[in-house]
Design a protein around this motif. Structure first.
Motif, mmCIF file in Angstrom:
data_model
loop_
_atom_site.group_PDB
_atom_site.id
_atom_site.type_symbol
_atom_site.label_atom_id
_atom_site.label_comp_id
_atom_site.label_asym_id
_atom_site.label_seq_id
_atom_site.Cartn_x
_atom_site.Cartn_y
_atom_site.Cartn_z
ATOM 1 N N ARG A 158 3.150 -3.783 -7.480
ATOM 2 C CA ARG A 158 3.175 -4.864 -6.500
ATOM 3 C C ARG A 158 1.790 -4.983 -5.865
ATOM 4 N NH1 ARG A 158 7.543 -4.325 -2.051
ATOM 5 N NH2 ARG A 158 6.175 -2.578 -1.558
ATOM 6 N N TYR A 159 1.387 -6.201 -5.637
ATOM 7 C CA TYR A 159 0.113 -6.505 -4.994
ATOM 8 C C TYR A 159 -0.033 -5.704 -3.692
ATOM 9 C CZ TYR A 159 -3.581 -9.574 -3.192
ATOM 10 O OH TYR A 159 -4.748 -10.077 -2.705
ATOM 11 N N SER B 268 -2.703 5.471 -8.422
ATOM 12 C CA SER B 268 -2.852 5.129 -9.831
ATOM 13 C C SER B 268 -1.624 4.316 -10.206
ATOM 14 C CB SER B 268 -2.921 6.422 -10.646
ATOM 15 O OG SER B 268 -2.956 6.114 -12.011
ATOM 16 N N PHE B 269 -1.857 3.130 -10.778
ATOM 17 C CA PHE B 269 -0.743 2.213 -11.009
ATOM 18 C C PHE B 269 -0.776 1.672 -12.427
ATOM 19 C CE2 PHE B 269 -2.078 1.804 -6.560
ATOM 20 C CZ PHE B 269 -0.902 2.101 -5.899
ATOM 21 N N VAL B 270 0.400 1.431 -12.986
ATOM 22 C CA VAL B 270 0.497 0.681 -14.233
ATOM 23 C C VAL B 270 0.395 -0.797 -13.857
ATOM 24 C CG1 VAL B 270 1.983 0.086 -16.184
ATOM 25 C CG2 VAL B 270 1.922 2.441 -15.314
ATOM 26 N N ILE C 194 -7.921 -8.295 -11.989
ATOM 27 C CA ILE C 194 -7.633 -6.952 -12.447
ATOM 28 C C ILE C 194 -6.227 -6.864 -13.031
ATOM 29 C CG2 ILE C 194 -7.059 -4.708 -11.420
ATOM 30 C CD1 ILE C 194 -9.994 -5.291 -12.180
ATOM 31 N N ARG C 195 -5.302 -7.496 -12.323
ATOM 32 C CA ARG C 195 -3.929 -7.420 -12.828
ATOM 33 C C ARG C 195 -3.781 -8.207 -14.121
ATOM 34 N NH1 ARG C 195 0.807 -7.668 -8.674
ATOM 35 N NH2 ARG C 195 -0.044 -9.718 -8.234
ATOM 36 N N ALA C 196 -4.643 -9.204 -14.323
ATOM 37 C CA ALA C 196 -4.576 -9.989 -15.550
ATOM 38 C C ALA C 196 -5.082 -9.194 -16.756
ATOM 39 C CB ALA C 196 -5.388 -11.272 -15.390
ATOM 40 N N VAL C 197 -6.035 -8.322 -16.558
ATOM 41 C CA VAL C 197 -6.690 -7.719 -17.726
ATOM 42 C C VAL C 197 -6.457 -6.217 -17.870
ATOM 43 C CG1 VAL C 197 -8.940 -7.194 -16.687
ATOM 44 C CG2 VAL C 197 -8.832 -7.859 -19.080
ATOM 45 N N ALA C 198 -6.174 -5.511 -16.767
ATOM 46 C CA ALA C 198 -6.144 -4.047 -16.841
ATOM 47 C C ALA C 198 -4.794 -3.521 -17.309
ATOM 48 C CB ALA C 198 -6.477 -3.448 -15.474
ATOM 49 N N ASP C 199 -4.829 -2.365 -17.963
ATOM 50 C CA ASP C 199 -3.601 -1.646 -18.284
ATOM 51 C C ASP C 199 -3.218 -0.738 -17.120
ATOM 52 O OD1 ASP C 199 -3.364 -2.484 -21.111
ATOM 53 O OD2 ASP C 199 -5.298 -1.479 -21.255
ATOM 54 N N ARG C 200 -4.224 -0.169 -16.500
ATOM 55 C CA ARG C 200 -3.991 0.788 -15.419
ATOM 56 C C ARG C 200 -4.982 0.502 -14.300
ATOM 57 N NH1 ARG C 200 -5.572 5.953 -15.544
ATOM 58 N NH2 ARG C 200 -6.173 5.810 -17.720
ATOM 59 N N ILE C 201 -4.566 0.746 -13.077
ATOM 60 C CA ILE C 201 -5.407 0.499 -11.913
ATOM 61 C C ILE C 201 -5.564 1.814 -11.160
ATOM 62 C CG2 ILE C 201 -5.595 -0.751 -9.711
ATOM 63 C CD1 ILE C 201 -3.854 -2.956 -11.010
ATOM 64 N N GLU C 202 -6.820 2.203 -10.940
ATOM 65 C CA GLU C 202 -7.105 3.427 -10.194
ATOM 66 C C GLU C 202 -7.781 3.051 -8.884
ATOM 67 O OE1 GLU C 202 -6.335 6.513 -10.963
ATOM 68 O OE2 GLU C 202 -5.528 6.084 -12.964
ATOM 69 N N VAL C 203 -7.279 3.583 -7.807
ATOM 70 C CA VAL C 203 -7.816 3.232 -6.490
ATOM 71 C C VAL C 203 -8.665 4.379 -5.945
ATOM 72 C CG1 VAL C 203 -7.224 2.585 -4.117
ATOM 73 C CG2 VAL C 203 -5.786 1.806 -6.016
ATOM 74 N N LEU C 204 -9.836 4.033 -5.443
ATOM 75 C CA LEU C 204 -10.658 4.985 -4.700
ATOM 76 C C LEU C 204 -10.660 4.567 -3.237
ATOM 77 C CD1 LEU C 204 -13.993 5.634 -6.695
ATOM 78 C CD2 LEU C 204 -11.944 7.073 -6.570
ATOM 79 N N GLY D 92 -5.317 2.153 2.923
ATOM 80 C CA GLY D 92 -4.718 3.293 3.574
ATOM 81 C C GLY D 92 -3.553 2.927 4.482
ATOM 82 N N ALA D 93 -3.155 1.644 4.416
ATOM 83 C CA ALA D 93 -2.019 1.211 5.254
ATOM 84 C C ALA D 93 -0.715 1.565 4.562
ATOM 85 C CB ALA D 93 -2.094 -0.310 5.460
ATOM 86 N N PRO D 94 0.376 1.685 5.325
ATOM 87 C CA PRO D 94 1.670 1.917 4.680
ATOM 88 C C PRO D 94 2.056 0.700 3.857
ATOM 89 C CG PRO D 94 1.845 2.043 7.105
ATOM 90 C CD PRO D 94 0.477 1.560 6.786
ATOM 91 N N SER D 95 2.713 0.913 2.714
ATOM 92 C CA SER D 95 2.996 -0.196 1.802
ATOM 93 C C SER D 95 4.281 -0.911 2.164
ATOM 94 C CB SER D 95 3.089 0.310 0.373
ATOM 95 O OG SER D 95 4.297 1.019 0.203
ATOM 96 N N GLY D 96 5.038 -0.396 3.142
ATOM 97 C CA GLY D 96 6.252 -1.083 3.566
ATOM 98 C C GLY D 96 7.433 -0.776 2.677
ATOM 99 N N ARG D 97 7.250 0.255 1.827
ATOM 100 C CA ARG D 97 8.373 0.603 0.958
ATOM 101 C C ARG D 97 9.242 1.665 1.602
ATOM 102 N NH1 ARG D 97 7.150 1.020 -5.459
ATOM 103 N NH2 ARG D 97 7.711 -1.127 -5.823
#
Ligand SMILES: Nc1ncnc2c1ncn2[C@@H]1O[C@H](COP(=O)(O)OP(=O)(O)O)[C@@H](O)[C@H]1O
Ligand SMILES: [Mg+2]
Length: 255
Positions: free
Chosen positions: A240-241, A233-235, A215-225, A250-255
């Motif tokens: 980040r993975y 929604s990510f560019v 997905i990261r190789a081909v997509a412009d945008r990533i939408e999560v359900l 649904g886990a915290p991303s650690g940011r």
């Protein structure tokens, strides 16, 4: 009712604009208030865990299911009807899992299966072969000839035939549900090149996948359900993975 902003607004109107989509199966809320947009020349990836609602959203967009709520617009216009025919006539083509190709036919016959070109009551084999050749060329297909029997093709090449088949209807948006799920690494890479070709051709692409590397190789945008709702929604170029995983689980991303 024209305002000075009309031109600008039309220019930014996405190709697909789905808003507040909901869909229930009995007590199961498969989609809750989902928004999704796809523009021409854009590959949007739809990701999420099992049962997140990805296939249901693909089927709503393809007209297989009518949504219980929300609106679906293509080029600013509502679908003529929530049927597969309505979606097709609006320019939406879909490649579902289980490609429904015919083992005993060649590439051209598979591409035109059920949508044959008929001239004076006869199949126009020449026209179909020539169009098939053009589709394969536009997709940069690694298929020897439009007359290669399907039985000789790899799973990646078959995916290409299924994609070429959608081009017969001159779609604006192509929706692919897990096109790489059963493929080897090299076949997956091959299919991703077909998807970038669709973008180069100016189409909008909505691709569902489990594989975040693809997905990261081909997509412009990533939408999560997640649990049937938008959850991020990510560019693709600068996400980040861990952040995608966090949105999926649904886990915290650690940011
Ligand atoms: N035809 C159906 N009838 C009943 N429940 C369904 C149907 N299709 C999907 N569901 C349910 O809706 C939810 C979302 O499913 P689905 O869209 O297939 O998820 P995903 O493709 O993300 O794995 C799941 O709980 C699933 O069991
Ligand atoms: Mg699914």
């Amino acid at each position: 009712m024209s305002t000075p902003n009309d031109g600008a607004r039309m220019a930014t109107e996405p190709l697909l604009h789905a808003r507040h989509i909901s869909k229930n199966f009995g007590a199961v809320q498969a989609l809750v208030d989902v928004d999704i947009e796809v523009s021409p020349h854009e590959v949007v990836a739809l990701v999420g865990d099992n049962a997140a609602g990805k296939s249901t959203l693909a089927r709503v967009i393809a007209g297989v299911y009518a949504p219980d709520g929300g609106t679906l617009r293509i080029d600013g216009k509502p679908l003529p009807s929530h049927t597969t025919r309505g979606a097709r006539s609006a320019g939406i083509a879909t490649v579902f899992q289980g490609l429904a190709l015919s083992e005993n036919l060649d590439v051209t016959a598979n591409i035109f299966l059920g949508q044959e070109i008929i001239e004076h009551g006869l199949l126009d084999e020449e026209a179909m072969e020539s169009m098939a050749r053009d589709f394969l060329k536009n997709l940069n297909a690694r298929i020897p000839s439009p007359r290669t029997p399907l039985a000789n093709l790899t799973a990646g090449q078959r995916q290409c035939v299924a994609i070429a088949r959608t081009l017969v209807g001159k779609p604006k948006l192509i929706v692919l549900d897990e096109p790489t799920s059963s493929l080897s690494i090299s076949q997956t890479a091959e299919v991703l090149t077909y998807i970038s070709q669709l973008r180069s051709m100016g189409l909008g692409v909505l691709i569902i996948s489990h594989n975040l590397t693809d997905i990261r190789a081909v997509a412009d945008r990533i939408e999560v359900l997640r649990h049937g709702r938008n959850n991020g929604s990510f560019v693709a170029s600068d996400v980040r993975y861990e952040d995608i995983i966090a949105a999926i689980t649904g886990a915290p991303s650690g940011r």
